[in-house]
Motif scaffolding. Sequence first.
Motif, PDB file in Angstrom:
ATOM      1  N   PRO A  33       5.281  48.851  49.159  1.00 18.75           N
ATOM      2  CA  PRO A  33       4.500  49.925  48.529  1.00 18.75           C
ATOM      3  C   PRO A  33       4.239  51.100  49.460  1.00 18.75           C
ATOM      4  O   PRO A  33       4.373  52.255  49.059  1.00 18.75           O
ATOM      5  N   ALA A  34       3.856  50.814  50.700  1.00 17.84           N
ATOM      6  CA  ALA A  34       3.577  51.898  51.651  1.00 17.84           C
ATOM      7  C   ALA A  34       4.843  52.683  51.973  1.00 17.84           C
ATOM      8  O   ALA A  34       4.813  53.907  52.114  1.00 17.84           O
ATOM      9  N   LEU A  35       5.957  51.957  52.071  1.00 23.77           N
ATOM     10  CA  LEU A  35       7.234  52.604  52.387  1.00 23.77           C
ATOM     11  C   LEU A  35       7.638  53.566  51.281  1.00 23.77           C
ATOM     12  O   LEU A  35       8.012  54.717  51.534  1.00 23.77           O
ATOM     13  N   LYS A  36       7.529  53.122  50.044  1.00 22.99           N
ATOM     14  CA  LYS A  36       7.895  53.971  48.905  1.00 22.99           C
ATOM     15  C   LYS A  36       6.946  55.156  48.763  1.00 22.99           C
ATOM     16  O   LYS A  36       7.374  56.271  48.458  1.00 22.99           O
ATOM     17  N   GLU A  37       5.664  54.900  48.993  1.00 24.73           N
ATOM     18  CA  GLU A  37       4.681  55.976  48.887  1.00 24.73           C
ATOM     19  C   GLU A  37       4.934  57.057  49.928  1.00 24.73           C
ATOM     20  O   GLU A  37       4.861  58.263  49.634  1.00 24.73           O
ATOM     21  N   ASN A  38       5.255  56.647  51.140  1.00 27.33           N
ATOM     22  CA  ASN A  38       5.516  57.600  52.213  1.00 27.33           C
ATOM     23  C   ASN A  38       6.782  58.410  51.934  1.00 27.33           C
ATOM     24  O   ASN A  38       6.817  59.632  52.127  1.00 27.33           O
ATOM     25  N   ALA A  39       7.840  57.709  51.479  1.00 29.10           N
ATOM     26  CA  ALA A  39       9.097  58.400  51.168  1.00 29.10           C
ATOM     27  C   ALA A  39       8.901  59.383  50.019  1.00 29.10           C
ATOM     28  O   ALA A  39       9.390  60.525  50.072  1.00 29.10           O
ATOM     29  N   ALA A  40       8.164  58.964  48.986  1.00 33.00           N
ATOM     30  CA  ALA A  40       7.913  59.844  47.842  1.00 33.00           C
ATOM     31  C   ALA A  40       7.108  61.073  48.256  1.00 33.00           C
ATOM     32  O   ALA A  40       7.360  62.189  47.780  1.00 33.00           O
ATOM     33  N   ALA A  41       6.139  60.892  49.164  1.00 32.05           N
ATOM     34  CA  ALA A  41       5.326  62.013  49.628  1.00 32.05           C
ATOM     35  C   ALA A  41       6.178  63.033  50.376  1.00 32.05           C
ATOM     36  O   ALA A  41       6.019  64.253  50.197  1.00 32.05           O
TER      37      ALA A  41
END
Length: 261
Positions: A81-89
């Motif tokens: 979740p953190a990885l996807k959130e960071n990439a999306a940001a």
Amino acid sequence: MAMYLRRALSQRHVALIRSSVLHSRNFSGTILQPLRLCNSQPATISGIDFLRESRRGFAKGRKSKEDSGSSSVDVALDIGPALKENAAAQMDAAVVALSRELSKIRTGRASAGMLDHIIVETGGVKTPLSRIALVSVLDSKTLSVNPYDPDTLKALQKAIVSSPLGLNPKEDGQRLVAAIPPLTKEHIQAMCKVVSKSSEDVKQSIRRARQKALDTIKKAGSSVPKDSVKRLEKEIDELTKKFVKSADDICKSKEKEITQG
């Protein structure tokens, strides 16, 4: 005389045997008696019990290692979740920057945001135009610039004329009115090239965010199960496609706005 000698030798032999037996008993008693601790109390663990406890300790150690391994996998899975959130940001920030840059490009149609990038110098201080004036659209070909401080009117006019937009605003009381001139063919072609270049730049930024996310997954190593790695990589690729499409749509819309006026 010989008889007395034989009896003496026989008695001595018997005495030696008895002494050997007693010594053997004392030694075996010493070996077989319970182990004593430093406080002289008998130890509670016998030889067999000691082996049992050793086996139990080994089993506990092996179990704790297995438990710790499973917990590490659980922690590794939480990076998703953190990885996807960071990439999306990061990808979203690239798209937002693209929209901001394209808003600076003049088209044949009036837009309130087309003056936001202009910097106005008043009293030796450089300030974005949007902070000292309100820009509004009078019609599709005309902009109105209303300064919050009437004393900055001249500075606003100078800054707009000096910008690469090709506008020549006129004073209208305490405001400026800027007519949007039609674009020439050469200007349209030049602006479309700028949009195309901006599109490629933002796509590179999105791909860099994707690669950074994939590198993070690789650094996690064997702590992440293979099926989880494939799932995360697939989700990152889907995010990449989503934001690349968003960037393409913005650029196509801008090109249409430029060519059709």
